[in-house]
Design a protein around this motif. Structure first.
Motif, mmCIF file in Angstrom:
data_model
loop_
_atom_site.group_PDB
_atom_site.id
_atom_site.type_symbol
_atom_site.label_atom_id
_atom_site.label_comp_id
_atom_site.label_asym_id
_atom_site.label_seq_id
_atom_site.Cartn_x
_atom_site.Cartn_y
_atom_site.Cartn_z
ATOM 1 N N PRO A 45 -2.239 1.874 -0.470
ATOM 2 C CA PRO A 45 -0.917 0.952 -0.719
ATOM 3 C C PRO A 45 0.085 1.118 -1.361
ATOM 4 C CG PRO A 45 -2.956 0.624 -2.160
ATOM 5 C CD PRO A 45 -3.424 1.770 -1.349
ATOM 6 N N VAL A 46 1.462 0.724 -1.099
ATOM 7 C CA VAL A 46 2.651 1.084 -1.877
ATOM 8 C C VAL A 46 3.390 -0.180 -2.168
ATOM 9 C CG1 VAL A 46 2.681 3.358 -0.746
ATOM 10 C CG2 VAL A 46 3.675 1.426 0.622
ATOM 11 N N VAL A 47 2.862 -1.385 -1.647
ATOM 12 C CA VAL A 47 3.335 -2.692 -2.370
ATOM 13 C C VAL A 47 2.387 -3.329 -2.967
ATOM 14 C CG1 VAL A 47 4.583 -4.703 -1.595
ATOM 15 C CG2 VAL A 47 4.965 -2.569 -0.248
ATOM 16 N N LYS A 48 2.892 -4.010 -4.294
ATOM 17 C CA LYS A 48 1.829 -4.661 -5.207
ATOM 18 C C LYS A 48 2.669 -5.804 -5.012
ATOM 19 C CE LYS A 48 -0.475 -5.123 -9.541
ATOM 20 N NZ LYS A 48 -0.337 -4.648 -10.907
ATOM 21 N N PRO A 49 1.934 -7.158 -4.832
ATOM 22 C CA PRO A 49 2.486 -8.404 -4.939
ATOM 23 C C PRO A 49 2.170 -8.958 -6.368
ATOM 24 C CG PRO A 49 0.352 -8.680 -3.788
ATOM 25 C CD PRO A 49 0.754 -6.840 -3.994
ATOM 26 N N ASN A 50 3.032 -9.901 -6.740
ATOM 27 C CA ASN A 50 2.565 -10.522 -7.824
ATOM 28 C C ASN A 50 1.556 -11.757 -7.640
ATOM 29 O OD1 ASN A 50 4.490 -12.732 -6.911
ATOM 30 N ND2 ASN A 50 5.857 -11.886 -8.226
ATOM 31 N N ARG A 51 1.320 -12.439 -8.829
ATOM 32 C CA ARG A 51 0.173 -13.537 -8.515
ATOM 33 C C ARG A 51 0.787 -14.390 -7.363
ATOM 34 N NH1 ARG A 51 -2.069 -14.664 -14.470
ATOM 35 N NH2 ARG A 51 -3.746 -13.124 -14.409
ATOM 36 N N GLU A 52 1.966 -15.060 -7.703
ATOM 37 C CA GLU A 52 2.685 -16.037 -6.568
ATOM 38 C C GLU A 52 2.739 -15.684 -5.169
ATOM 39 O OE1 GLU A 52 6.660 -18.322 -5.859
ATOM 40 O OE2 GLU A 52 6.544 -17.187 -7.648
ATOM 41 N N GLN A 53 3.002 -14.031 -5.094
ATOM 42 C CA GLN A 53 3.079 -13.564 -3.662
ATOM 43 C C GLN A 53 1.606 -13.486 -3.035
ATOM 44 O OE1 GLN A 53 5.207 -10.213 -4.879
ATOM 45 N NE2 GLN A 53 7.014 -10.730 -4.266
ATOM 46 N N ALA A 54 0.876 -13.121 -3.918
ATOM 47 C CA ALA A 54 -0.643 -13.208 -3.539
ATOM 48 C C ALA A 54 -1.232 -14.478 -2.935
ATOM 49 C CB ALA A 54 -1.473 -12.612 -4.579
ATOM 50 N N LEU A 55 -0.859 -15.392 -3.857
ATOM 51 C CA LEU A 55 -1.280 -16.884 -3.375
ATOM 52 C C LEU A 55 -0.614 -17.213 -2.266
ATOM 53 C CD1 LEU A 55 -0.951 -18.744 -6.692
ATOM 54 C CD2 LEU A 55 -3.376 -18.272 -5.424
ATOM 55 N N SER A 115 0.163 -15.316 0.413
ATOM 56 C CA SER A 115 -0.281 -14.386 1.307
ATOM 57 C C SER A 115 -1.602 -15.137 1.881
ATOM 58 C CB SER A 115 -0.639 -12.889 1.065
ATOM 59 O OG SER A 115 -1.813 -12.849 -0.013
ATOM 60 N N GLY A 116 -2.376 -16.059 1.164
ATOM 61 C CA GLY A 116 -3.508 -16.493 1.410
ATOM 62 C C GLY A 116 -3.668 -17.671 2.243
ATOM 63 N N ILE A 117 -2.305 -18.243 2.418
ATOM 64 C CA ILE A 117 -1.935 -19.462 3.184
ATOM 65 C C ILE A 117 -2.765 -19.326 4.738
ATOM 66 C CG2 ILE A 117 -0.360 -21.169 4.306
ATOM 67 C CD1 ILE A 117 1.377 -20.776 1.741
ATOM 68 N N GLY A 118 -3.607 -20.282 4.955
ATOM 69 C CA GLY A 118 -3.997 -20.280 6.252
ATOM 70 C C GLY A 118 -5.316 -19.551 6.444
ATOM 71 N N GLY A 119 -5.721 -19.175 5.046
ATOM 72 C CA GLY A 119 -7.073 -18.499 4.916
ATOM 73 C C GLY A 119 -7.140 -17.045 5.467
ATOM 74 N N VAL A 120 -6.028 -16.256 5.217
ATOM 75 C CA VAL A 120 -5.792 -14.981 5.640
ATOM 76 C C VAL A 120 -6.923 -14.133 4.804
ATOM 77 C CG1 VAL A 120 -4.329 -13.093 5.857
ATOM 78 C CG2 VAL A 120 -3.438 -15.090 6.056
ATOM 79 N N TYR A 121 -6.951 -14.356 3.670
ATOM 80 C CA TYR A 121 -8.116 -13.816 2.927
ATOM 81 C C TYR A 121 -9.086 -14.622 2.373
ATOM 82 C CZ TYR A 121 -4.175 -10.542 2.681
ATOM 83 O OH TYR A 121 -3.513 -9.157 3.127
ATOM 84 N N GLU A 122 -10.301 -14.085 1.882
ATOM 85 C CA GLU A 122 -11.365 -14.744 0.873
ATOM 86 C C GLU A 122 -11.594 -13.751 -0.275
ATOM 87 O OE1 GLU A 122 -14.571 -15.583 3.260
ATOM 88 O OE2 GLU A 122 -13.488 -17.020 5.037
ATOM 89 N N TYR A 151 -1.681 -6.057 3.281
ATOM 90 C CA TYR A 151 -0.856 -6.859 2.670
ATOM 91 C C TYR A 151 0.393 -6.782 3.351
ATOM 92 C CZ TYR A 151 2.360 -9.027 -0.419
ATOM 93 O OH TYR A 151 3.582 -10.086 -1.024
ATOM 94 N N THR A 152 0.957 -7.711 4.081
ATOM 95 C CA THR A 152 2.278 -7.455 4.776
ATOM 96 C C THR A 152 3.699 -8.111 4.188
ATOM 97 O OG1 THR A 152 1.945 -9.284 6.150
ATOM 98 C CG2 THR A 152 0.811 -7.242 6.999
ATOM 99 N N GLY A 153 3.362 -8.640 3.026
ATOM 100 C CA GLY A 153 4.563 -9.261 2.322
ATOM 101 C C GLY A 153 5.237 -8.205 1.279
ATOM 102 N N ASN A 154 6.102 -9.049 0.731
ATOM 103 C CA ASN A 154 7.092 -8.296 -0.190
ATOM 104 C C ASN A 154 6.400 -8.163 -1.882
ATOM 105 O OD1 ASN A 154 8.824 -8.127 1.907
ATOM 106 N ND2 ASN A 154 10.165 -9.840 1.091
ATOM 107 N N GLY A 155 6.745 -7.258 -2.464
ATOM 108 C CA GLY A 155 6.197 -7.001 -3.848
ATOM 109 C C GLY A 155 6.907 -6.089 -4.572
ATOM 110 N N MET A 156 6.332 -5.182 -5.438
ATOM 111 C CA MET A 156 6.660 -4.158 -6.250
ATOM 112 C C MET A 156 6.343 -2.799 -5.523
ATOM 113 S SD MET A 156 6.323 -3.787 -10.487
ATOM 114 C CE MET A 156 4.673 -3.225 -10.202
ATOM 115 N N ALA A 157 7.201 -1.833 -5.777
ATOM 116 C CA ALA A 157 6.881 -0.402 -5.189
ATOM 117 C C ALA A 157 5.886 0.259 -6.033
ATOM 118 C CB ALA A 157 8.068 0.238 -4.916
ATOM 119 N N ILE A 158 4.649 0.772 -5.453
ATOM 120 C CA ILE A 158 3.788 1.388 -6.255
ATOM 121 C C ILE A 158 3.484 2.645 -5.605
ATOM 122 C CG2 ILE A 158 2.598 -0.535 -7.492
ATOM 123 C CD1 ILE A 158 0.510 -0.312 -5.580
ATOM 124 N N ASN A 159 2.852 3.701 -5.973
ATOM 125 C CA ASN A 159 2.495 5.006 -5.352
ATOM 126 C C ASN A 159 3.601 5.419 -4.444
ATOM 127 O OD1 ASN A 159 -0.081 4.784 -6.282
ATOM 128 N ND2 ASN A 159 -0.605 3.293 -4.432
#
Length: 881
Positions: free
Chosen positions: A397-407, A409-416, A447-455
């Motif tokens: 993983p090289v993109v880390k979402p914040n909490r809002e972005q993570a939430l 990403s779950g719209i439509g039940g993408v994750y459980e 995770y296919t969205g935007n966020g902060m660069a890591i690694n």
């Protein structure tokens, strides 16, 4: 004597007026008549099928016919032509099976469909009829192809120019100069992996291949590289996108075109191949994820596969490529299919960290898209994630979402997360988001969205947008890539290995040159052949005719004709222009006529042609615009798509289901006017709707009632009730509301509601003891665009001579369309308590007084004084207490 002897005899009436219109050329358009505004109505012309026209054709053509007739009555000079998109695979397949010349089959089918179309009473100018298989037509298709062949695209000016104006570098040899010119032509040859069907002996378009077999005949289809003619439509990608704002088309169709062109902004990235002097370039919209690229995937057809595959992998790679060749592009890119692939033994160097990553081939990567190679970032691309999971490849993983972005990403039940599905319970959102982030960082989810660069080394902490900009600049500085724009749109494969198509006006010389025929040598006609079967070599049957293929040039050298033929799309790309001047043997069309008639004001056809036909026609038009042959940037000003008509069972009509509606039978049983009216009355034009014979009977009864309202069925004379007299106010108001309603509905293609209004009017008029002739005449003119045969007959019986086709559309009186009285709903605190009728001219104070005077309202108020009285004229009064 039969008491119904003079009843509504639609069969006799319709034949009579069809003969009249044809004999008098009633609908012949006048070229360059500046005394009136022009209106060009165009139907998507049909393929002349052996089964004839179907209900969908009638729907399309009736809608355009109503509009054309209405515009004539409105004082427009209307061009409404018809022709035949007559080249096609079905006729050739029938020739292969039976030996019948496709010209004969096509002519027979055209004769039948012309008869059917004329039986519907459509107001076509038949003097402008075109047929794409007529050498006098395809002469100009070949002429336009030569314009592509003899043009290049000026990148600076973003337009086509004659090839003679191409700047050629100095110092090139004759052979190098020829190669340079050929590489810039807008029509060029290339080796292309195509859908090859051995049984049909031709290349098939992607949409003609379903599940690895041909749509026609269900024959196996393989991918095979073959020499093909291509048109550089990609040069026009940006203009094809930008100019959509110039046209009045449904937004859904514009979106389909936009998605097909598929513009992406990103970066090109170069990966060196370890141990080879080779580089693989990829395009990515997410250069910010480069540090997460853990493997690469090439298309099985990629030319480097042969070069860099290791010996121990060659057998497995060969088998995989053979399997992939049997799949269509649509099958290969199906997101639901299981991912397959083969490691070729070679490795690439990731340019941002110099790490070696394995190179695979997989059929989900297409040679026709981008560079035919991708960098794979499984942590942030779902296809790459599935592939990596299956083949146990690293996920970083090289993109880390914040909490809002993570939430989000779950719209439509993408994750459980721990059994919790979206949305998380109130108060537990942060825990849910933290769980998702943990799964992302562990590589358990994609995770296919935007966020902060890591690694990502020194880029850590940057936002996605910042990282994209920085890494693109870095790639450019290091000579490893840079900012790039990519399009899903590919150059147009413009060859077919068939007999039944336009011959290319091209010669192949013995020294490897490619020469276009002189325009004076056009048309290059199809030769007569005895055998329509493919040559067996991948070439068309034309390759078997040596007397046609082999030619001598003026200098005594030998050459071979091109044996591929053009696709069916070719003739339909420009037919709307030939309608302007169909008999001109010297020019494709007269420039004065083109400037007068273009653009097409209204184009009606099925949404199934929303992408390819419209895109290709726009492309050809833009080339012609660049070269000065047309005066408009876009060919079709307004586009309307009619909806599909289903069978009575609610299913798509097909022979196998036994639910096909035969227009000939409906016309024979109920008349063309009934069929026209019914298809427009079924529902909104653009909607999908099922056929219902009871509905046909219903509109037939409406026409019978219209007839009886005006004509005495016993004598054939006008009924006594129709006389020169003044209309009563109710009739007059209803007439003028009908005139306005029907006219407005035609302008907005609301034909079903227009017919409803006419039914209301006839229902009223038929009950009147006195039916003023002036009222009857105006109504007949309103009915005429919808049911022209009965309208013409009634018009004549009322004492008029000639056709009503050019009678002025009746005007309505604005005073008469206003209601004298209106009904208002009275609410107290939002609840309906009463209704009142007031004068349409009543002011708000008069309305308030009458509303408060009602007993029901007084009871609801209970003696309380209203705090507020809200009056919405023509709708309601709301009393607040």
């Amino acid at each position: 004597m039969d008491e119904k002897k003079y009843g509504y005899n639609f069969n006799e009436i319709e034949k009579k007026w069809q003969r009249f219109w044809e004999g008098n050329k009633t609908f012949k358009a006048k070229d360059c008549d500046n005394s009136m505004p022009k209106y060009y109505v165009l139907d998507m012309f049909p393929y002349p099928s052996g089964v004839g026209i179907h209900a969908g054709h009638v729907e399309n053509y009736t809608a355009s016919d109503i509009t054309a007739r209405y515009k004539k009555m409105r004082g427009f000079n209307v061009l409404h032509p018809m022709g035949w998109d007559a080249f096609g695979l079905p006729a050739e397949q029938y020739a292969v099976q039976t030996g019948t010349d496709p010209k004969e089959t096509t002519a027979k089918n055209i004769d039948n469909m012309r008869r059917q179309i004329k039986s519907m009473g459509f107001c076509y100018d038949w003097d402008r009829e075109v047929n794409t298989t007529d050498p006098n037509y395809y002469k100009w298709t070949q002429w336009i192809f030569l314009k592509f062949f003899n043009s290049y695209f000026d990148e600076a000016e973003q337009k086509a120019k004659p090839i003679e104006q191409l700047p050629i570098p100095a110092g090139l040899s004759k052979a190098e100069k020829r190669k340079f010119i050929d590489e810039h032509r807008l029509a060029y040859e290339d080796e292309v992996a195509v859908n090859w069907c051995p049984a049909l002996g031709t290349v098939l378009a992607n949409e003609e291949v379903i599940g690895g077999v041909s749509e026609r005949g269900e024959h196996p289809v393989i991918r095979k590289p073959m020499r093909q003619w291509m048109l550089r439509i990609t040069k026009y990608a940006e203009r094809l996108l930008d100019d959509l704002k110039e046209v009045d088309w449904p937004e859904s169709i514009k979106k389909l075109q936009t998605d097909w062109i598929g513009k992406s902004i990103g970066a090109d990235v170069d990966f060196k191949v370890d141990g080879f002097n080779e580089t693989i370039r990829v395009f990515t919209t997410r250069p910010d994820t480069l540090f997460g690229a853990t493997y690469m995937v090439l298309a099985p057809e990629h030319p480097l596969v042969d070069v860099i595959t290791t010996k121990d992998k060659k057998a497995a790679v060969k088998k995989y490529r053979e399997d992939a060749a049997r799949k269509s592009d649509l099958d290969r890119t199906d997101l639901a299919k299981e991912k397959t692939g083969e490691h070729i033994g070679a490795y690439a160097i990731n340019p941002v960290n110099n790490k070696k990553i394995p190179i695979w081939i997989s059929d989900y990567v297409l040679i026709s898209y981008g560079t035919g190679a991708i960098m794979s970032v499984p942590a942030h691309d779902e296809r790459d994630f599935e592939f990596a999971k299956k083949f146990d490849l690293p996920i970083i993983p090289v993109v880390k979402p914040n909490r809002e972005q993570a939430l989000r990403s779950g719209i439509g039940g993408v994750y459980e997360y721990e059994g919790m599905t979206w949305p998380p319970p109130k108060g537990e959102e942060n825990a849910w988001a933290d769980g998702v982030i943990e799964d992302i960082l562990n590589g358990d989810v994609c995770y296919t969205g935007n966020g902060m660069a890591i690694n990502s080394n020194r880029f850590n902490g940057l936002s996605t947008a910042e990282f994209k900009e920085k890494i693109t600049e870095w790639l450019s500085e290091k000579g490893l890539g840079g900012k790039a724009v990519n399009y899903k749109l590919r150059d147009w494969l413009f060859s077919r290995q068939r007999y039944w198509g336009e011959p290319f006006p091209i010669l192949h010389t013995n020294n490897g040159g490619v020469v276009g025929l002189s325009e004076q040598d056009l048309p290059l006609e199809l030769p007569e052949v005895k055998n329509y079967k493919p040559s067996g070599t991948g070439e068309s049957p034309l390759a078997n005719i040596s007397s046609w293929v082999n030619v001598s040039l003026p200098d005594g050298s030998k050459a071979r004709r091109e044996t591929n033929t053009m696709p069916q799309w070719a003739g339909s790309c420009w037919y709307y222009l030939r309608y302007l001047d169909p008999e001109n043997g010297q020019l494709s069309w007269d420039p004065k006529k083109e400037k007068y008639w273009m653009p097409v004001d209204l184009y009606i056809g099925g949404a199934e042609h929303a992408v390819l036909h419209l895109l290709y026609a726009r492309f050809w038009h833009k080339l012609l615009y660049d070269l000065g042959f047309v005066s408009t940037k876009e060919p079709f000003k307004k586009l309307v798509n009619q909806g599909m008509i289903l069978g009575e069972d609610g299913q798509k009509m097909s022979k196998s289901r036994g639910n096909v509606v035969n227009p000939d039978k409906v016309v024979a049983d109920y008349g063309a006017d009934s069929m026209r009216l019914y298809e427009m009355f079924m529902g909104p034009l653009e909607a999908m709707k099922p056929w219902n014979m009871q509905g046909v009977e219903g509109v037939f009864r409406f026409l019978q009632r219209t007839w009886r309202t005006i004509v005495d069925e016993n004598t054939g004379e006008i009924v006594e009730a129709v006389k020169d007299a003044d209309a009563d106010e109710t009739t007059l108001r209803l007439l003028h509301r009908t005139i306005k309603k029907v006219g407005d509905d035609i302008e907005t293609f609301g034909f079903n509601t227009a017919i409803s209004q006419m039914m209301i009017f006839v229902n009223h008029l038929s009950k009147q003891e006195v039916r003023p002739k002036s009222v009857v005449e105006k109504f007949i003119l309103v009915l005429a665009p919808f049911a022209p045969h009965i309208a013409e007959e009634l018009w004549e019986r009322l004492g008029h001579t000639g056709s009503l086709a050019y009678e002025p559309w009746p005007e309505y009186d604005k005073k008469l369309i206003r209601e004298k009285e209106i009904e208002l709903v009275i609410q107290v605190n939002g609840k309906i308590k009463d209704r009142i009728v007031v004068s349409a001219d009543a002011d708000e104070e008069q309305i308030r007084q009458k509303a408060l005077a009602g007993e029901k309202v007084k009871k609801a108020l209970g003696g309380k004084e209203p705090k507020k009285i809200i009056v919405i004229k023509s709708r309601l009064v709301n009393i607040v207490v």
